[in-house]
Scaffold this motif. Structure first.
Motif, short mmCIF file in Angstrom:
data_model
loop_
_atom_site.label_atom_id
_atom_site.label_comp_id
_atom_site.label_asym_id
_atom_site.label_seq_id
_atom_site.Cartn_x
_atom_site.Cartn_y
_atom_site.Cartn_z
N PHE A 6 0.84 -1.21 0.00
CA PHE A 6 0.00 0.00 0.00
C PHE A 6 0.87 1.25 0.00
O PHE A 6 0.65 2.19 -0.78
N LEU A 7 1.88 1.28 0.87
CA LEU A 7 2.72 2.49 0.96
C LEU A 7 3.54 2.70 -0.31
O LEU A 7 3.86 3.83 -0.67
N TRP A 8 3.87 1.62 -0.98
CA TRP A 8 4.59 1.75 -2.25
C TRP A 8 3.65 2.10 -3.40
O TRP A 8 4.09 2.34 -4.52
N GLY A 9 2.35 2.03 -3.13
CA GLY A 9 1.36 2.38 -4.16
C GLY A 9 1.18 1.31 -5.21
O GLY A 9 0.76 1.60 -6.33
N ILE A 10 1.53 0.05 -4.85
CA ILE A 10 1.45 -1.03 -5.85
C ILE A 10 0.36 -2.03 -5.46
O ILE A 10 -0.15 -1.99 -4.34
N ASN A 11 0.02 -2.91 -6.38
CA ASN A 11 -0.96 -3.96 -6.10
C ASN A 11 -0.20 -5.21 -5.61
O ASN A 11 0.51 -5.85 -6.38
N SER A 12 -0.37 -5.53 -4.33
CA SER A 12 0.35 -6.69 -3.76
C SER A 12 -0.32 -8.01 -4.11
O SER A 12 0.18 -9.07 -3.74
N PHE A 13 -1.45 -7.97 -4.79
CA PHE A 13 -2.26 -9.18 -4.86
C PHE A 13 -2.37 -9.80 -6.25
O PHE A 13 -3.07 -10.79 -6.42
N ASP A 14 -1.68 -9.22 -7.24
CA ASP A 14 -1.64 -9.92 -8.54
C ASP A 14 -0.22 -10.42 -8.76
O ASP A 14 0.66 -10.23 -7.91
N GLN A 15 0.03 -11.10 -9.87
CA GLN A 15 1.36 -11.68 -10.12
C GLN A 15 1.57 -11.87 -11.62
O GLN A 15 1.90 -12.95 -12.09
N TRP A 16 1.37 -10.77 -12.38
CA TRP A 16 1.48 -10.88 -13.83
C TRP A 16 2.89 -11.25 -14.25
O TRP A 16 3.09 -11.79 -15.35
N GLY A 17 3.85 -10.95 -13.41
CA GLY A 17 5.25 -11.22 -13.76
C GLY A 17 5.57 -12.67 -13.96
O GLY A 17 6.61 -13.00 -14.55
N VAL A 18 4.73 -13.58 -13.49
CA VAL A 18 5.06 -15.00 -13.69
C VAL A 18 4.39 -15.55 -14.96
O VAL A 18 4.64 -16.68 -15.35
#
Ligand code: F6P
Length: 555
Positions: free
Chosen positions: A503-515
């Motif tokens: 949240f503090l980094w402003g990113i979505n922690s809950f997806d994983q498109w990178g894999v």
């Protein structure tokens, strides 16, 4: 460090923290201890026996206030409320991240949204738990047996990523000493050597196979599931297969397609991410091997940490503080790796579990609105059990050019009777943290060498190699015992740490498109490797495929 437009962090806050780090002596942890005799107390928080001491970091009172301001001003409170309300915090997949409902009480009525449709997540989780509990009881009592009439003595969990790392880590931790109620084995790697090695000591007549896959399409898991099916059928006949398989999945259609009956499928919902799924039916191997009570205690521990995370002031909140210390290290001080050392052999797989939890969640470089981040996100996470780690990579952490913050984990009470060994283990954990902090000056080394009779020439040649800079940061996480309840608290502690940081980094922690890309390309490469169409690849890959074929043709 400027914040991106969509990051909840303001540039002003980043600058304030960077300015604090740049104060003369601000990163001298030893000096912070000298300046504040009560520092250990000021920088230690606890949830009952579970204690986090972050005093061995370069955070002083002013920095802590700034970090807490950062959390408050960024709106962490609102995010936490939205997370627990079941809002679709996983924006790219239009899903809630509601794994907390899996450990809630049946009547907690926690809601979760999936594509705008709300459901009673607590109720759904509790109903499935009842089915799981009945299944586990039937296996343990022998009411459910293998096709030949023999009771099951082994559970084989076939899954990968979140469908393997969580259940494997927890099962191994909770059965390491007791042996558990059933033997558990885990098959994740599609490498055929893995199944070949594993199946050597498995009796198909006594083996219950769990195919654990949220999607039930993962190539590795489905390949291994078919291998296990063939192995069982070869030994017991095709008709025996149904009695030996169960599925843990969200994909009822694919499970039926594989030939597993609906009553042998245990489900969960898409508001549970793979790496957060150990609390769901994916934890079936835990319940079978460690026992139902242990599984329940694990959930109780997770729920206790949820309650703490939700209610404790940020200044006393373990997940929030762990997250803020991590942000201080990764973003303000620029440390790009993070080491986890559990001084507990039962937690052998804990670093592997955390690697997925932290790096798959927060290894991102765009914000939730798709803009590139302008600050660091998740560091590289790695670890090993202590004391083994001391005899491999700790050299770099003590004397290397990179500063690597460490989380130490330690239980005060062992679950074995050799207390002397436990004291040696604990002494090593504390000594490592102390050595990282204290270091060793050139003057000290010279004096010691001189006292031992070294010549001036020897001292000049050797002493610099024996100097430790010290001032290297670590957290100590200390607890009474590593039981199922505490393991549940520890897992949820890190889950919430990851959510706060994301949240503090402003990113979505809950997806994983990178894999995804690797999976797609592997599918595309298969025809080339099996001798069909070569396909269009880069020069290196084309040459390697040709060489691979040539080597396969050689005897
Ligand atoms: O490795 C990527 C991943 O998508 C993980 O997020 C997940 O835990 C794992 O694959 C396994 O997926 P499934 O449970 O669907 O087989």
């Amino acid at each position: 460090m400027p914040a991106t437009p969509s990051s909840p962090l303001t540039a002003e806050l980043w600058q304030r923290l960077s300015a604090l780090a740049a104060r003369p002596g601000a990163q001298n942890i030893r000096a912070l201890f000298a300046a504040d005799p009560a520092r250990a107390r000021h920088f230690t928080v606890a949830l009952d026996d579970l204690t986090l001491d972050f005093s061995k970091t370069a955070i002083d009172g002013t920095t802590l206030v700034a970090l807490l301001d950062l959390a408050r001003e960024a709106g962490l409170d609102g995010f936490r409320t939205r997370l627990f309300a079941g809002a679709e915090v996983n924006l790219t997949e239009h899903r809630a991240a509601m794994h907390m409902a899996l450990r809630s009480r049946a009547d907690a009525a926690m809601q979760a949204s999936l594509g705008g449709v709300w459901e009673n997540a607590s109720r759904i989780a509790a109903d499935e738990r009842t089915r799981m509990c009945e299944f586990v009881a039937a296996v343990h009592s022998g009411a459910l047996r293998g096709a030949t009439g023999l009771a099951f003595d082994t559970v084989l969990n076939i899954g990968i990523g979140g469908s393997d790392l969580g259940p494997r880590m927890v099962t191994e931790a909770l059965t390491a000493v007791s042996g558990g109620q059933m033997r558990a084995r885990f098959l994740s790697n599609v490498d055929g050597h893995s199944f070949a090695a594993l199946s050597r000591d498995l009796d198909p007549a006594r083996t219950l196979v769990l195919v654990a896959s949220k999607t039930f399409t993962t190539l590795e898991t489905m390949t291994n599931a078919h291998a296990a099916r063939d192995w069982l059928a070869a030994s017991l006949g095709e008709a025996a297969v149904g009695a030996h398989f169960a599925a843990l999945s969200t994909n009822a259609r694919a499970v039926a397609g594989f030939g597993i009956a609906a009553e042998r499928m245990f489900g969960f919902r898409d508001w549970v991410g793979g790496r957060y799924s150990v609390w769901s039916s994916i934890g079936m191997s835990v319940a079978l091997a460690a026992g139902w009570d242990a599984f329940e205690a694990l959930l109780d521990g997770g729920r206790a940490m949820d309650a703490h995370f939700l209610s404790a002031d940020f200044a006393d909140n373990l997940p929030v503080l762990l997250a803020l210390v991590g942000i201080w290290h990764a973003d303000i001080l620029g440390y790009r790796a993070h080491c986890v050392l559990a001084y507990d052999d039962r937690l052998k797989r804990f670093p592997a579990y955390l690697q997925q939890l932290e790096m798959e969640s927060n290894g991102k470089s765009v914000t939730t609105s798709g803009a590139p981040v302008s600050h660091a996100t998740c560091p590289v996470v790695f670890g090993e059990p202590g004391t083994d780690a001391q005899h491999s990579f700790m050299q770099l952490i003590h004397q290397g050019t990179s500063i690597v913050p460490v989380d130490f984990l330690l239980a005060a009470q062992p679950d074995h009777s050799r207390d002397a060994a436990h004291l040696i283990l604990a002494a090593n954990a504390f000594a490592q943290a102390e050595a990282l902090l204290a270091g060793r000056t050139l003057a000290d080394v010279q004096a010691e060498m001189r006292a031992k009779g070294a010549t001036d020439a020897e001292i000049a040649a050797i002493a610099p190699h024996r100097v430790f800079s010290g001032n290297r940061p670590s957290n100590m996480i200390l607890f009474r015992r590593l039981d199922a309840f505490t393991l549940g608290r520890l897992i949820a502690l890190y889950e919430h740490k990851v959510a706060v940081q994301g949240f503090l980094w402003g990113i979505n922690s809950f997806d994983q498109w990178g894999v995804e890309l690797g999976k797609v390309l592997a599918g595309g490469l298969l025809p080339a490797l099996s001798g069909a169409a070569a396909g269009l690849h880069d020069g290196s890959t084309t040459a390697l495929i040709a060489r691979f074929h040539a080597l396969r043709g050689q005897r």
